[in-house]
Design a protein around this motif. Structure first.
Motif, mmCIF file in Angstrom:
data_model
loop_
_atom_site.group_PDB
_atom_site.id
_atom_site.type_symbol
_atom_site.label_atom_id
_atom_site.label_comp_id
_atom_site.label_asym_id
_atom_site.label_seq_id
_atom_site.Cartn_x
_atom_site.Cartn_y
_atom_site.Cartn_z
ATOM 1 N N GLY A 85 0.787 -1.235 0.000
ATOM 2 C CA GLY A 85 0.000 0.000 0.000
ATOM 3 C C GLY A 85 0.817 1.283 0.000
ATOM 4 O O GLY A 85 0.295 2.363 -0.284
ATOM 5 N N ASP A 86 2.121 1.192 0.309
ATOM 6 C CA ASP A 86 2.932 2.414 0.278
ATOM 7 C C ASP A 86 3.272 2.820 -1.154
ATOM 8 O O ASP A 86 3.765 3.921 -1.397
ATOM 9 N N VAL A 111 -3.423 2.935 4.718
ATOM 10 C CA VAL A 111 -1.987 2.885 4.384
ATOM 11 C C VAL A 111 -1.764 3.635 3.072
ATOM 12 O O VAL A 111 -0.849 4.453 2.943
ATOM 13 N N GLY A 138 -5.890 -9.691 0.156
ATOM 14 C CA GLY A 138 -5.123 -10.317 -0.918
ATOM 15 C C GLY A 138 -5.370 -11.808 -1.005
ATOM 16 O O GLY A 138 -5.344 -12.399 -2.078
ATOM 17 N N SER A 156 3.732 -7.957 1.800
ATOM 18 C CA SER A 156 2.831 -7.896 2.963
ATOM 19 C C SER A 156 3.606 -7.603 4.241
ATOM 20 O O SER A 156 4.835 -7.623 4.264
ATOM 21 N N GLU A 158 4.353 -8.684 8.308
ATOM 22 C CA GLU A 158 4.801 -9.966 8.898
ATOM 23 C C GLU A 158 3.628 -10.926 9.021
ATOM 24 O O GLU A 158 2.482 -10.485 9.029
ATOM 25 N N LEU A 166 -1.059 -15.071 4.483
ATOM 26 C CA LEU A 166 -0.240 -14.845 3.283
ATOM 27 C C LEU A 166 1.092 -15.580 3.343
ATOM 28 O O LEU A 166 1.985 -15.351 2.529
HETATM 29 N N1 SAM Z 1 7.901 -3.841 2.899
HETATM 30 C C1 SAM Z 1 7.133 -4.185 4.093
HETATM 31 C C2 SAM Z 1 7.656 -5.456 4.712
HETATM 32 O O1 SAM Z 1 8.429 -6.165 4.060
HETATM 33 O O2 SAM Z 1 7.268 -5.738 5.869
HETATM 34 C C3 SAM Z 1 5.671 -4.275 3.750
HETATM 35 C C4 SAM Z 1 5.106 -2.915 3.461
HETATM 36 S S1 SAM Z 1 3.459 -2.822 2.921
HETATM 37 C C5 SAM Z 1 3.021 -1.335 3.660
HETATM 38 C C6 SAM Z 1 2.623 -4.075 3.864
HETATM 39 C C7 SAM Z 1 1.134 -4.037 3.559
HETATM 40 O O3 SAM Z 1 0.537 -5.334 3.658
HETATM 41 C C8 SAM Z 1 0.318 -3.140 4.504
HETATM 42 O O4 SAM Z 1 -0.106 -1.990 3.838
HETATM 43 C C9 SAM Z 1 -0.863 -4.031 4.946
HETATM 44 O O5 SAM Z 1 -2.086 -3.314 5.017
HETATM 45 C C10 SAM Z 1 -0.859 -5.082 3.852
HETATM 46 N N2 SAM Z 1 -1.559 -6.332 4.182
HETATM 47 C C11 SAM Z 1 -1.465 -7.081 5.311
HETATM 48 N N3 SAM Z 1 -2.282 -8.160 5.220
HETATM 49 C C12 SAM Z 1 -2.901 -8.097 3.991
HETATM 50 C C13 SAM Z 1 -3.843 -8.914 3.305
HETATM 51 N N4 SAM Z 1 -4.332 -10.038 3.858
HETATM 52 N N5 SAM Z 1 -4.244 -8.536 2.072
HETATM 53 C C14 SAM Z 1 -3.749 -7.403 1.493
HETATM 54 N N6 SAM Z 1 -2.854 -6.576 2.097
HETATM 55 C C15 SAM Z 1 -2.438 -6.929 3.336
#
Ligand code: SAM
Length: 275
Positions: A85-86, A111, A138, A156, A158, A166
């Motif tokens: 989302g970033d 986000v 996702g 995603s 962690e 995921l």
């Molecule tokens: N680069 C980072 C890392 O390696 O930890 C990840 C950054 S990105 C902002 C992570 C994104 O995953 C978040 O915006 C979060 O909302 C999204 N996210 C978490 N679970 C998710 C899901 N089930 N479906 C879609 N997006 C998800």
């Protein structure tokens, strides 16, 4: 008096950084979201008190998630990002002229909203006409996709909270179904210092689904341990057998065609995880 933010990377170890000011903080429907201005790393997105991305070192992660699979695939046109989302991975994807459509599915619209506001150089391409931004799970998006994508990138958080599904074998099987018959996927896979079991399990699961499975590394100073791992699963194309002419010019600050190869050379203790 200075304020400091500490991310506890394990129960016994963490990193701490000087914070000039908090730009935004809220508890969203899915996670605690903080946008802070740090002295060392610029503006930084935190989710549930974990570093997600920072203005100063974001390019490493976003380039390595995107360019390894996109140069490995001979003609990537339809790409999916789960999470992300970033907007940083989308920015890198759009540097490949073959890409006709990039779909981003992030579960938390906040986000996307606050990355656009406070991380414009990272999120700035989310409005590009080739990009389709969807707010959703996702896991569900993958479950309803079939034979659709050339490349899928799992960017995603962690494996906790909304992202826990995921990192499951079922999800990787779903990714295989959502990919075309010569598709490739990459997933951020945490770090070998503190998450060795996760890396070992993900490699085992992906190897049972994809004929070509591997792991590559990059240095990301603000991530736990600073040594970050990426899992790649490919149905046909080998990331270490990319024709020289595939490497068209793109603007990067970390990725190079030499590093594309070198990133797969693993330290012994990491080799032992992927055997
Ligand atoms: N680069 C980072 C890392 O390696 O930890 C990840 C950054 S990105 C902002 C992570 C994104 O995953 C978040 O915006 C979060 O909302 C999204 N996210 C978490 N679970 C998710 C899901 N089930 N479906 C879609 N997006 C998800």
């Amino acid at each position: 008096m200075s304020i400091w933010f500490t991310e506890k990377q394990t129960e016994n170890f963490g990193i701490t950084m000087k914070v000039n000011r908090t730009l935004h903080t809220e508890q969203t429907e899915f996670q605690k979201l903080d946008m802070i201005e740090t002295e060392e790393w610029g503006n930084m997105l935190l989710l549930d008190d974990m570093v997600m991305t920072s203005q100063r070192d974001e390019f490493v992660y976003h380039e390595m998630v995107a360019h390894v699979p996109l140069f490995t695939h001979p003609n990537p046109e339809n790409v999916l990002v789960v999470g992300g989302g970033d907007g940083g991975v989308i920015r890198e994807i759009l540097k490949h002229p073959s890409v006709k459509k990039a779909t981003l599915v992030d579960i938390d619209g906040k986000v996307i909203e606050y990355s656009k506001k406070f991380l414009p150089e990272i999120a700035g391409m989310l409005e590009d006409p080739r990009v389709d931004v969807q707010v959703g799970d996702g896991f569900m998006h993958i479950a309803k996709s079939e034979n659709e994508y050339d490349v899928i990138m799992v960017d995603s958080t962690e494996p906790v909270g909304p992202a826990v599904n995921l990192f499951t074998k079922g999800f990787y099987a779903g990714i295989s179904k959502a990919l075309k018959e010569d598709g490739i996927f990459v997933a951020q896979s945490d770090n070998p210092w503190f998450k060795a079991d996760l890396i070992r399990d993900v490699q085992r699961d992906v190897k049972e689904i994809f004929p070509i499975t591997s792991l590559y590394l990059a240095n990301i100073p603000t991530y736990p341990s600073g040594l970050w791992a990426f899992t790649i699963g490919s149905k046909k194309y080998n990331p270490l057998e990319v024709a020289e002419e595939r490497f068209h010019e793109i603007e990067t600050k970390y990725y190079t065609k030499e590093l594309h190869q070198a990133a797969f050379v693993l330290p012994k203790f990491v080799q032992d995880l992927v055997k």
